[in-house]
Design a protein around this motif. Structure first.
Motif, short mmCIF file in Angstrom:
data_model
loop_
_atom_site.label_atom_id
_atom_site.label_comp_id
_atom_site.label_asym_id
_atom_site.label_seq_id
_atom_site.Cartn_x
_atom_site.Cartn_y
_atom_site.Cartn_z
N TYR A 177 39.99 40.75 45.25
CA TYR A 177 39.41 39.97 46.67
C TYR A 177 38.14 39.87 46.62
CZ TYR A 177 44.03 39.93 49.11
OH TYR A 177 45.35 39.49 49.56
N SER A 178 37.38 40.77 46.11
CA SER A 178 35.81 40.88 46.08
C SER A 178 35.39 39.57 45.19
CB SER A 178 35.34 42.09 45.75
OG SER A 178 35.48 42.90 46.60
N SER A 179 36.26 39.54 43.87
CA SER A 179 35.74 38.36 43.06
C SER A 179 36.18 37.19 43.35
CB SER A 179 36.45 38.78 41.63
OG SER A 179 37.74 38.69 41.76
N ASN A 180 36.89 36.96 44.42
CA ASN A 180 37.15 35.44 44.90
C ASN A 180 36.64 35.49 46.38
OD1 ASN A 180 39.27 34.07 43.24
ND2 ASN A 180 40.10 36.28 43.33
N ASP A 181 35.54 36.25 46.75
CA ASP A 181 34.81 36.22 48.01
C ASP A 181 35.73 36.24 49.16
OD1 ASP A 181 32.53 36.06 46.65
OD2 ASP A 181 32.94 33.76 46.56
N LYS A 182 36.94 37.17 49.17
CA LYS A 182 37.83 37.34 50.17
C LYS A 182 37.81 38.64 50.66
CE LYS A 182 39.59 33.18 49.19
NZ LYS A 182 39.72 32.00 50.31
N SER A 183 36.78 39.39 50.81
CA SER A 183 36.92 40.86 51.09
C SER A 183 37.08 41.21 52.43
CB SER A 183 35.32 41.37 50.90
OG SER A 183 35.02 41.58 49.54
N GLU A 184 36.81 39.93 53.28
CA GLU A 184 37.14 40.26 54.64
C GLU A 184 38.68 40.20 54.73
OE1 GLU A 184 35.94 40.72 57.66
OE2 GLU A 184 33.77 41.17 56.80
N ALA A 185 39.45 39.21 54.21
CA ALA A 185 40.64 39.13 54.33
C ALA A 185 41.37 40.54 53.85
CB ALA A 185 41.51 38.13 53.45
N LEU A 186 40.88 41.23 52.93
CA LEU A 186 41.44 42.41 52.31
C LEU A 186 41.34 43.67 53.55
CD1 LEU A 186 43.15 44.01 50.11
CD2 LEU A 186 40.92 44.46 49.05
N ILE A 187 40.17 43.54 54.13
CA ILE A 187 39.81 44.54 55.25
C ILE A 187 40.76 44.52 56.11
CG2 ILE A 187 38.04 45.05 56.88
CD1 ILE A 187 35.85 44.58 54.86
N ILE A 196 48.15 37.50 42.32
CA ILE A 196 47.36 37.70 43.43
C ILE A 196 46.02 36.95 43.44
CG2 ILE A 196 45.78 39.20 45.03
CD1 ILE A 196 47.94 41.25 44.34
N ASP A 197 45.33 37.08 42.01
CA ASP A 197 44.10 36.39 41.69
C ASP A 197 44.23 35.11 41.80
OD1 ASP A 197 41.40 36.39 40.69
OD2 ASP A 197 42.04 35.52 38.87
N MET A 198 45.37 34.30 41.19
CA MET A 198 45.84 32.79 41.05
C MET A 198 45.86 32.34 42.28
SD MET A 198 48.10 32.53 37.56
CE MET A 198 47.58 32.89 35.85
N TYR A 199 46.59 33.03 43.26
CA TYR A 199 47.04 32.47 44.66
C TYR A 199 45.46 32.18 45.54
CZ TYR A 199 51.88 32.98 43.66
OH TYR A 199 53.31 32.95 43.47
N LEU A 200 44.62 33.46 45.34
CA LEU A 200 43.29 33.35 45.92
C LEU A 200 42.47 32.32 45.51
CD1 LEU A 200 42.74 37.19 46.18
CD2 LEU A 200 43.36 35.88 48.07
N LYS A 201 42.55 31.90 44.11
CA LYS A 201 41.76 30.99 43.65
C LYS A 201 42.07 29.49 44.17
CE LYS A 201 39.81 32.73 39.03
NZ LYS A 201 39.83 34.31 39.74
N VAL A 202 43.49 29.31 44.43
CA VAL A 202 43.90 27.93 44.94
C VAL A 202 43.89 27.98 46.57
CG1 VAL A 202 45.09 27.33 42.70
CG2 VAL A 202 46.42 28.63 44.54
N ASP A 203 43.71 29.29 47.11
CA ASP A 203 43.53 29.43 48.51
C ASP A 203 45.16 29.09 49.21
OD1 ASP A 203 42.06 29.99 50.63
OD2 ASP A 203 42.01 28.05 51.38
N ASN A 204 46.22 29.90 48.43
CA ASN A 204 47.55 29.82 48.91
C ASN A 204 47.57 31.09 49.74
OD1 ASN A 204 50.16 30.20 49.31
ND2 ASN A 204 50.62 28.63 47.69
#
Length: 405
Positions: free
Chosen positions: A326-336, A289-297
């Motif tokens: 999600y927070s460490s990848n600045d994607k909190s809104e997506a997880l909400i 999950i962390d890797m996919y978020l980092k490459v924005d997949n």
């Protein structure tokens, strides 16, 4: 008088003939004969018979070769043991293994055999017999693997005993794959990573396709920051393992190493290989999950998140991990948004709903206090339908609310 003498000689001869005709009577056999006979029994997993044969021939543990074979039977063939100071055995049927009986209630006879004490005594008499050092190292290695720090000696002391005796064995020219590998592994367990390398390298030279040696060598290399050797050995471990969970674990390690090397595409490739071999493993999905978020997949991140979430829809650890990733990848809104979508399908699972509201509220803390308070309040209301007021979940909710003031 002559008649009486003739009678005594007759009975004496009869006793001698009977004695030498009794099956298993071993006075006419050498230690080599007994060892050959015991090894034949071991080929068909007749552990009880093999041990009895050896013990009857040398009940006082005076013969080195007999004692070392008794140790082999004890360590490999026991079905019950008391602190590795007494052992019970069984003659197995074809297809059976000792693992079938270990950990169960067994009624077989216990044989007292304090291997460490016996070997200590023999080493006093035969200080230059390096097979005895090897036997003692094998004993303490087995003790460490089974009991750890819950044996008669502290684990740190056991490490020292294993290390000293295997080093003596190897320095005497008796080192094989197993002794080198076990010494390397003990140094890893003892957090002596630099010293382990030479023994892992020797073990791998002796048995290049052993996956455990490659895996633990890779782990030691990774611990000291040697990503090059860590990667090559992790890849080899993944290649040579047969068990799917072990193969997946090695592939995951290779993915982690690639990630540390900054090779993101290769890291994802090996993590996906791991996930394919052993699908939906907690650790694999967490990293993926962390890797996919980092490459924005987004698509793959969503699929991995779904699989990860399904591992425990009521488990706070799953929610915590997702929030951190999600927070460490600045994607909190997506997880909400993801958690909000799960509210619709909770189907009256109040624990799931209460947990979702809590983590939605927590994710809003810091950027939208009103929505944070709203969701935390809903969380408390939902949990109140299933938990009593003294449940620690309410303290967690109210403590989080206090941070909004």
């Amino acid at each position: 008088m002559l008649s009486s003498l003739h009678c005594n000689i007759k009975y004496l001869l009869l006793f001698v003939l009977i004695s030498f005709s009794v099956p298993g009577f071993s006075q006419d056999k050498s230690p080599k004969d007994i060892i050959t006979q015991a090894n034949e029994l071991l080929k068909s997993s007749k552990f009880e018979s093999a041990y009895n044969l050896l013990d009857q021939f040398d009940p006082h543990n005076k013969n080195v070769d007999i004692v070392l074979l008794k140790e082999k039977v004890a360590l490999n063939g026991y079905i019950t043991t008391i602190n590795h100071q007494a052992f019970a055995f069984r003659d197995l049927k074809p297809g059976e293994t000792v693992l079938k009986y270990r950990g169960k209630v067994n009624t077989e006879k216990l044989h007292p055999f304090k291997i460490n004490k016996v070997l200590d005594s023999l080493l006093v008499k035969f200080p230059n017999n390096f097979e005895l050092y090897r036997g003692r190292a094998d004993f303490y290695f087995d003790v460490n693997m089974i009991y750890g720090d819950k044996w008669l000696l502290k684990q740190k002391k056991i490490y020292v005993l294993i290390e000293n005796d295997y080093r003596v064995t190897i320095d005497a020219g008796l080192g094989d794959f197993e002794s080198n590998y076990r010494l390397g592994l003990t140094y890893v367990q003892d957090s002596n990573f630099q010293t382990c390398f030479q023994y892992f390298e020797k073990a791998i030279a002796l048995n290049p396709t052993n996956p455990d040696a490659h895996y633990n060598f890779a782990y030691a290399c990774l611990t000291v920051g040697d990503t090059t050797d860590a990667l090559s050995n992790a890849v080899d471990a993944a290649k040579y393992y047969v068990d799917s969970s072990e193969k997946a674990d090695a592939a995951r390690m290779a993915g982690v190493v690639y990630g540390q090397m900054g090779k993101q595409s290769k890291a994802i490739e090996y993590m996906e290989i791991s996930n394919k071999i052993a699908p939906n493993n907690y650790n694999t999905l967490n990293i993926l999950i962390d890797m996919y978020l980092k490459v924005d997949n987004k698509r793959k991140a969503y699929i991995a998140t779904e699989n990860f979430y399904d591992l425990g829809i009521e488990n706070p650890t799953i929610y915590n991990d997702l929030a951190e990733i999600y927070s460490s990848n600045d994607k909190s809104e997506a997880l909400i948004k993801y958690f909000q979508s799960k509210l619709k399908s909770a189907n009256g699972n109040m624990v799931q709903m209460g947990t979702l509201y809590f983590y939605i509220g927590r994710l809003y803390v810091g950027n939208n206090k009103d929505l944070a308070l709203e969701n935390l309040t809903k969380s408390a209301e939902v949990f109140s339908t299933v938990y009593k007021p003294e449940n620690p979940v309410f303290k967690l909710i109210y403590d989080t609310m206090k941070t909004l003031k």
